[in-house]
Each structure stands twice: as C-alpha cells, then as structure tokens.
Design a protein around this motif. Structure first.
Motif, mmCIF file in Angstrom:
data_model
loop_
_atom_site.group_PDB
_atom_site.id
_atom_site.type_symbol
_atom_site.label_atom_id
_atom_site.label_comp_id
_atom_site.label_asym_id
_atom_site.label_seq_id
_atom_site.Cartn_x
_atom_site.Cartn_y
_atom_site.Cartn_z
ATOM 1 N N ALA A 189 25.292 42.916 33.854
ATOM 2 C CA ALA A 189 24.054 43.334 34.510
ATOM 3 C C ALA A 189 23.771 44.799 34.196
ATOM 4 C CB ALA A 189 24.163 43.137 36.018
ATOM 5 N N TYR A 190 22.526 45.106 33.942
ATOM 6 C CA TYR A 190 22.140 46.496 33.696
ATOM 7 C C TYR A 190 20.776 46.750 34.297
ATOM 8 C CZ TYR A 190 19.661 44.433 29.621
ATOM 9 O OH TYR A 190 18.871 43.666 28.796
ATOM 10 N N GLU A 191 20.421 48.010 34.405
ATOM 11 C CA GLU A 191 19.129 48.371 34.984
ATOM 12 C C GLU A 191 18.411 49.359 34.081
ATOM 13 O OE1 GLU A 191 20.535 51.693 38.230
ATOM 14 O OE2 GLU A 191 20.779 49.566 38.758
ATOM 15 N N ILE A 192 17.092 49.276 34.129
ATOM 16 C CA ILE A 192 16.233 50.106 33.286
ATOM 17 C C ILE A 192 15.340 50.961 34.176
ATOM 18 C CG2 ILE A 192 14.555 50.112 31.395
ATOM 19 C CD1 ILE A 192 17.198 48.781 30.672
ATOM 20 N N HIS A 193 15.212 52.238 33.843
ATOM 21 C CA HIS A 193 14.366 53.158 34.603
ATOM 22 C C HIS A 193 13.467 53.940 33.634
ATOM 23 C CE1 HIS A 193 16.669 52.587 38.358
ATOM 24 N NE2 HIS A 193 17.700 52.461 37.537
ATOM 25 N N PRO A 194 12.280 54.304 34.066
ATOM 26 C CA PRO A 194 11.391 55.084 33.195
ATOM 27 C C PRO A 194 11.968 56.450 32.836
ATOM 28 C CG PRO A 194 10.165 54.154 35.042
ATOM 29 C CD PRO A 194 11.627 53.956 35.336
ATOM 30 N N SER A 195 12.746 57.035 33.742
ATOM 31 C CA SER A 195 13.342 58.357 33.555
ATOM 32 C C SER A 195 14.764 58.334 34.091
ATOM 33 C CB SER A 195 12.534 59.430 34.295
ATOM 34 O OG SER A 195 11.232 59.555 33.757
#
Length: 250
Positions: A189-195
């Motif tokens: 599992a991973y997460e993506i953020h704009p910054s």
C-alpha cells in the motif's frame, strides 16, 4: 499500447518494465547493457531492447524510438559513485528529457504522448506554494553546490514545467517524486500527495522502488490516475501496512 522506458536496467526501471508487461503492454527499453536486465524480462516477446547510451543517440534515432509510443517513462539517475556524481554527463536526466520531448514533438503524434519522469521529493514544485524552513533552504543550497545530480533533477522537472508546460499539443507530463527509496519484493500500500507532507531533508519517509514503478505504470495505463495527476509533481510514500494484493493510490 507501447511505452518507451529509459533507464530500464536500473533498480526502479526494471520494476517498471515488469509492471507494464504484466498489464499486457508493449515496452521498448533503452539500456546500455542488456545483460543487466533479468533473463525473465529479456525473454518477454512484448519487450524490445535497444542497447545504447541514451545521450549518444542521434536526433533521428530518438525520433524513431519514440514513434508510435503512447508514453515515455524516464527512470534515469546518476550512479552513487564519485564518477557517477561528479563526472559527465552531469545533465543526464535533463538532456534526455529535453531530447525525448523534442523527438515526440517532431513526430507530431495525433494523440499527446505521456512523459513520466522519476524525480525526487527533495525537489520543490515551483508551480505550488510548498513552504520549507530556512534551514531546509540552506541545505538545498548546499546540495546544489555539492551534488550535481540534485541540480539535474531540478532542471529536468523545470524543463517539463516551463518549456513543455500545461498546454503542449504533443506532450503531457507528470514528474513523480519518491521519498527515501528502499528495496522491496512486493507491491505494498502506498499514498500519493500533491506536495510533500514531511521534510525530505529532516524527516524523510520511505517508499519502495516497486511501489514507485507501480504508480508510474498506473499513470500510463489507467486513465483516471492520469487525469488526476497529469501536469503535476506528486509525492509518493509507503503506507505503514502489510503487503496487499492491490496497492492503494489516491
């Protein structure tokens, strides 16, 4: 669908090639030494291997290799040796990005080609207000003076932001910024953020190379993922969870 992958023999590049092949894609891989690719990949009939140094290719060869590609993905980076950090080519990633984008434009594709750049969380997205501390700014200033690869990563992303921009008819782009790269064997599992949500200098997170490759592949093959992140510089982190069958990206 066909994707050209440069830096395909690197630790992340190999994972990206594998991820794309698993999803039924055709892949062209530019590598300096084909033997650095695992035998399991070399035997894939949907993989075309081009054995060459990317910056030694002529403009005509660049145009030929990007022709009919739906996407181009760059996993290029500098070797972590004295020669790799301080030797030539110092602008490997930037020059490759510029030349590949120019080759795409020369081909005037009927549909815009995706350009996916593997970058770094230590590089700020100057299109956004990404605040950093004074101390952080000082460290980045030192990195620019002491580590040419950091400048190369900055300039490559800046080329996409300022020269290609948001309205180019032939090239659309995304610069993926991983934090603290580690090696893992499975997609988690991973997460993506704009910054960045933490300091890349003083409080860096971690993300596996296979997760970075999984997200880059998703940008290429999944329309919803692409629409959400095109023209941006998303930052990717591992989630602190057990291995899952289907990675989570949001």
């Amino acid at each position: 669908m066909t994707t050209l992958v440069v830096g395909a023999s690197g630790a992340t590049g190999q994972h990206l090639v594998s991820q794309l092949l698993k999803q039924g894609q055709h892949v062209r891989a530019i590598v300096r030494n084909a033997e650095k690719l695992p035998v399991s990949l070399r035997n894939e009939n949907r993989l075309t291997i081009i054995e060459a140094s990317i910056l030694d290719l002529t403009a005509a060869e660049m145009v030929e290799y990007v022709a009919d590609c739906d996407a181009v993905a760059s996993c290029l980076g500098h070797n972590l040796t004295f020669k790799g950090i301080y030797g030539q080519p110092r602008k490997l990633v930037t020059d490759a990005t510029r030349r590949l984008c120019n080759a795409i434009i020369v081909n005037t594709p009927t549909k815009a080609v995706k350009y996916i750049l593997m970058n770094t969380s230590g590089n700020r997205n100057r299109d956004l207000e990404e605040p950093i501390s004074f101390t952080h700014k000082c460290v980045i200033g030192l990195l620019r003076l002491l580590l040419p690869p950091h400048v190369d990563n900055e300039k490559a992303a800046d080329y996409l932001r300022t020269h290609i921009g948001q309205n180019n008819q032939f090239v659309k782009w995304c610069a993926v910024r991983p934090d603290g790269l580690i090696d893992e064997d499975e997609v988690t599992a991973y997460e993506i953020h704009p910054s960045p949500i933490r300091s890349a200098i003083f409080n860096a997170g971690k993300v596996s190379r296979i997760n970075v490759a999984h997200f880059m592949a998703a940008l290429i093959v999944d329309d919803d993922t692409w629409i959400k992140w095109k023209g941006q510089m998303p930052v990717i982190y591992n989630e602190t969870s057990m291995i899952v069958k289907q990675a989570k990206y949001r």
